[in-house]
Design a protein around this motif. Sequence first.
Motif, PDB file in Angstrom:
ATOM      1  N   ILE A 189      -8.520  56.203  57.732  1.00  0.00           N
ATOM      2  CA  ILE A 189      -8.009  56.093  56.304  1.00  0.00           C
ATOM      3  C   ILE A 189      -8.849  55.359  55.366  1.00  0.00           C
ATOM      4  N   ASN A 190      -9.155  55.991  54.126  1.00  0.00           N
ATOM      5  CA  ASN A 190     -10.242  55.516  53.468  1.00  0.00           C
ATOM      6  C   ASN A 190      -9.636  54.183  52.538  1.00  0.00           C
ATOM      7  N   LEU A 191     -10.384  53.197  52.512  1.00  0.00           N
ATOM      8  CA  LEU A 191      -9.968  51.788  51.912  1.00  0.00           C
ATOM      9  C   LEU A 191     -10.997  51.586  50.779  1.00  0.00           C
ATOM     10  N   ILE A 192     -10.780  50.666  49.923  1.00  0.00           N
ATOM     11  CA  ILE A 192     -11.694  50.105  49.189  1.00  0.00           C
ATOM     12  C   ILE A 192     -12.018  48.620  49.454  1.00  0.00           C
ATOM     13  N   TYR A 193     -13.420  48.707  49.641  1.00  0.00           N
ATOM     14  CA  TYR A 193     -14.082  47.281  50.142  1.00  0.00           C
ATOM     15  C   TYR A 193     -14.867  46.499  48.921  1.00  0.00           C
ATOM     16  N   ARG A 194     -14.611  45.112  49.245  1.00  0.00           N
ATOM     17  CA  ARG A 194     -15.654  44.360  48.487  1.00  0.00           C
ATOM     18  C   ARG A 194     -16.346  43.553  49.350  1.00  0.00           C
ATOM     19  N   TYR A 195     -17.819  43.245  48.836  1.00  0.00           N
ATOM     20  CA  TYR A 195     -18.837  42.379  49.537  1.00  0.00           C
ATOM     21  C   TYR A 195     -19.072  41.329  48.722  1.00  0.00           C
ATOM     22  N   ASP A 196     -19.026  40.161  49.090  1.00  0.00           N
ATOM     23  CA  ASP A 196     -19.621  38.794  48.411  1.00  0.00           C
ATOM     24  C   ASP A 196     -20.844  38.428  48.977  1.00  0.00           C
ATOM     25  N   PHE A 197     -22.009  38.619  48.135  1.00  0.00           N
ATOM     26  CA  PHE A 197     -23.244  38.331  48.615  1.00  0.00           C
ATOM     27  C   PHE A 197     -23.341  36.700  48.955  1.00  0.00           C
ATOM     28  N   ALA A 198     -22.759  35.934  48.169  1.00  0.00           N
ATOM     29  CA  ALA A 198     -23.010  34.554  48.688  1.00  0.00           C
ATOM     30  C   ALA A 198     -22.578  34.281  49.963  1.00  0.00           C
ATOM     31  N   GLU A 199     -21.278  34.724  50.156  1.00  0.00           N
ATOM     32  CA  GLU A 199     -20.625  34.427  51.425  1.00  0.00           C
ATOM     33  C   GLU A 199     -20.901  35.455  52.485  1.00  0.00           C
ATOM     34  N   ALA A 200     -21.595  36.519  52.212  1.00  0.00           N
ATOM     35  CA  ALA A 200     -21.943  37.272  53.410  1.00  0.00           C
ATOM     36  C   ALA A 200     -20.607  37.908  53.879  1.00  0.00           C
ATOM     37  N   ARG A 201     -19.638  38.049  52.905  1.00  0.00           N
ATOM     38  CA  ARG A 201     -18.509  38.610  53.797  1.00  0.00           C
ATOM     39  C   ARG A 201     -17.853  39.610  52.937  1.00  0.00           C
ATOM     40  N   ARG A 202     -17.272  40.551  53.763  1.00  0.00           N
ATOM     41  CA  ARG A 202     -16.526  41.720  53.526  1.00  0.00           C
ATOM     42  C   ARG A 202     -15.041  41.749  53.575  1.00  0.00           C
ATOM     43  N   THR A 203     -14.391  42.103  52.314  1.00  0.00           N
ATOM     44  CA  THR A 203     -12.676  42.044  52.482  1.00  0.00           C
ATOM     45  C   THR A 203     -12.236  43.541  51.948  1.00  0.00           C
ATOM     46  N   VAL A 204     -11.140  43.884  52.522  1.00  0.00           N
ATOM     47  CA  VAL A 204     -10.491  44.956  51.865  1.00  0.00           C
ATOM     48  C   VAL A 204      -9.464  44.876  50.884  1.00  0.00           C
ATOM     49  N   LEU A 205      -9.661  45.606  49.856  1.00  0.00           N
ATOM     50  CA  LEU A 205      -8.855  45.390  48.742  1.00  0.00           C
ATOM     51  C   LEU A 205      -7.861  46.444  48.571  1.00  0.00           C
ATOM     52  N   ALA A 206      -7.818  47.686  49.044  1.00  0.00           N
ATOM     53  CA  ALA A 206      -6.829  48.483  48.773  1.00  0.00           C
ATOM     54  C   ALA A 206      -6.847  49.725  49.594  1.00  0.00           C
ATOM     55  N   THR A 207      -5.861  50.352  49.783  1.00  0.00           N
ATOM     56  CA  THR A 207      -5.743  51.508  50.805  1.00  0.00           C
ATOM     57  C   THR A 207      -5.778  52.658  49.857  1.00  0.00           C
ATOM     58  N   ILE A 208      -6.575  53.722  49.950  1.00  0.00           N
ATOM     59  CA  ILE A 208      -6.708  54.885  49.091  1.00  0.00           C
ATOM     60  C   ILE A 208      -6.385  56.228  49.469  1.00  0.00           C
ATOM     61  N   GLY A 209      -6.497  56.153  50.650  1.00  0.00           N
ATOM     62  CA  GLY A 209      -6.077  57.448  51.442  1.00  0.00           C
ATOM     63  C   GLY A 209      -7.194  58.319  51.507  1.00  0.00           C
ATOM     64  N   ASN A 210      -7.265  59.234  50.538  1.00  0.00           N
ATOM     65  CA  ASN A 210      -8.454  60.499  50.356  1.00  0.00           C
ATOM     66  C   ASN A 210      -9.827  59.564  50.075  1.00  0.00           C
ATOM     67  N   PRO A 211     -10.951  60.474  50.333  1.00  0.00           N
ATOM     68  CA  PRO A 211     -12.190  59.919  50.279  1.00  0.00           C
ATOM     69  C   PRO A 211     -12.698  59.530  48.582  1.00  0.00           C
ATOM     70  N   ALA A 212     -13.155  58.317  48.333  1.00  0.00           N
ATOM     71  CA  ALA A 212     -13.870  58.348  47.014  1.00  0.00           C
ATOM     72  C   ALA A 212     -14.860  58.944  46.652  1.00  0.00           C
ATOM     73  N   TYR A 213     -14.988  59.624  45.670  1.00  0.00           N
ATOM     74  CA  TYR A 213     -16.195  60.660  45.031  1.00  0.00           C
ATOM     75  C   TYR A 213     -17.019  59.927  44.070  1.00  0.00           C
ATOM     76  N   ALA A 214     -16.119  58.987  43.315  1.00  0.00           N
ATOM     77  CA  ALA A 214     -16.975  58.666  41.956  1.00  0.00           C
ATOM     78  C   ALA A 214     -16.318  57.315  41.368  1.00  0.00           C
ATOM     79  N   ALA A 215     -17.060  56.590  40.556  1.00  0.00           N
ATOM     80  CA  ALA A 215     -16.629  55.328  39.963  1.00  0.00           C
ATOM     81  C   ALA A 215     -17.053  55.281  38.666  1.00  0.00           C
ATOM     82  N   CYS A 216     -16.438  54.547  37.694  1.00  0.00           N
ATOM     83  CA  CYS A 216     -16.824  54.281  36.476  1.00  0.00           C
ATOM     84  C   CYS A 216     -16.402  52.969  35.911  1.00  0.00           C
ATOM     85  N   GLU A 217     -17.648  52.288  35.378  1.00  0.00           N
ATOM     86  CA  GLU A 217     -17.220  50.783  34.597  1.00  0.00           C
ATOM     87  C   GLU A 217     -16.792  51.012  33.381  1.00  0.00           C
TER      88      GLU A 217
END
Length: 365
Positions: A234-262
Amino acid sequence: MLAHWSSANGCWCTHDHWAYWFDYQTRALRKVFRIPPRSNSWQGRIKDWMARSWLKRTLRPGPGIQALVELPARDVLVIYDRIYWFSPELHGSCAEVLSSDVEPPMAAPLRGGIAVHPTSQCVYFGEYLNGHERDIRVCRVDARARKVQACWSFARSEIKHIHAIHYDRFRNRLWICTGDQDHESSFYYTDDEFASVHRFAGGDQSWRAIALLFDETGMEWGMDAGKDAPADAINLIYRYDFAEARRTVLATIGNPAYAACEFTDGTAMIQTTFEPGRLQDTREEAALWFRGHDRQWRQCLGLPYAPKPRAGVSRYGSILLPQGMSPAGLILLTPVNSRRWYYTMLAMNVGEGEDSPNYRIIDVA
């Protein structure tokens, strides 16, 4: 009409073989240039005229241009059946074909998978191929030098294809996203524009991604575990923190993520696609997920799936977004295989605290 590359002031859009500039302030859509006929012979020009006719585009519409990026000097590069370059200084209303002696010819990139390096002003994209057994290459395009070349190659034993290449302005780095099986799904990076490439991490579906978002301390992405992935992926949104070298789960989105925009105010959007035949138990809809100033991801739009065959267009349910940077609270989008607004470009106002986004339809066809 499709939106491709956004800045704070406007967005490059396409319809059929024409490119348009949409001005965010005036809401005006201006026709700028087109890609030339495949052949300049009289037979080729007649064939192109028939293909561009209202009757042909109405009865048998095609997908149109799928890949367009803006360069720092305001030039535009189009990757379609060939590679095209448009400069407001040098070209009138027709783009120039950039010849290439790369053999075999480069395969096209996945939509949204093209990066522009602001220092060299070179464009980078990777080959997206299925059903093959050859190495996968990265292409470098130096438009002003009229030079197209393969600058890196991944062995087929390493990856199946390249999903995207992204420029990280906070680290002056290019990231490469690959897939699809567990051992093929990785993040690579280069700090010297492909003089060398390093593997960052990978090895399972959580590192299978298309779109990345960057900030001062880390990066975020939505998984792209599609219908070929196991039912429990099941697809999730992740965040990776470079200073801590740590990855965390931010949200469950279900379907695959194809695009993002800032957006210019630091908020962001991720788009999820519905793939018929998937093993995962997910909603049959394409969706948009908005990240507000509180850094929380929330779904702000869902469009139920409704297949509507169109030549050259996937049967997946999707919402096409532009690359680049959109103005705060406004994004252009085009739904595909949805019950409403199929292949119609919309302007969507989005903000925190709104129960439902507002829409304004923009289309020339």
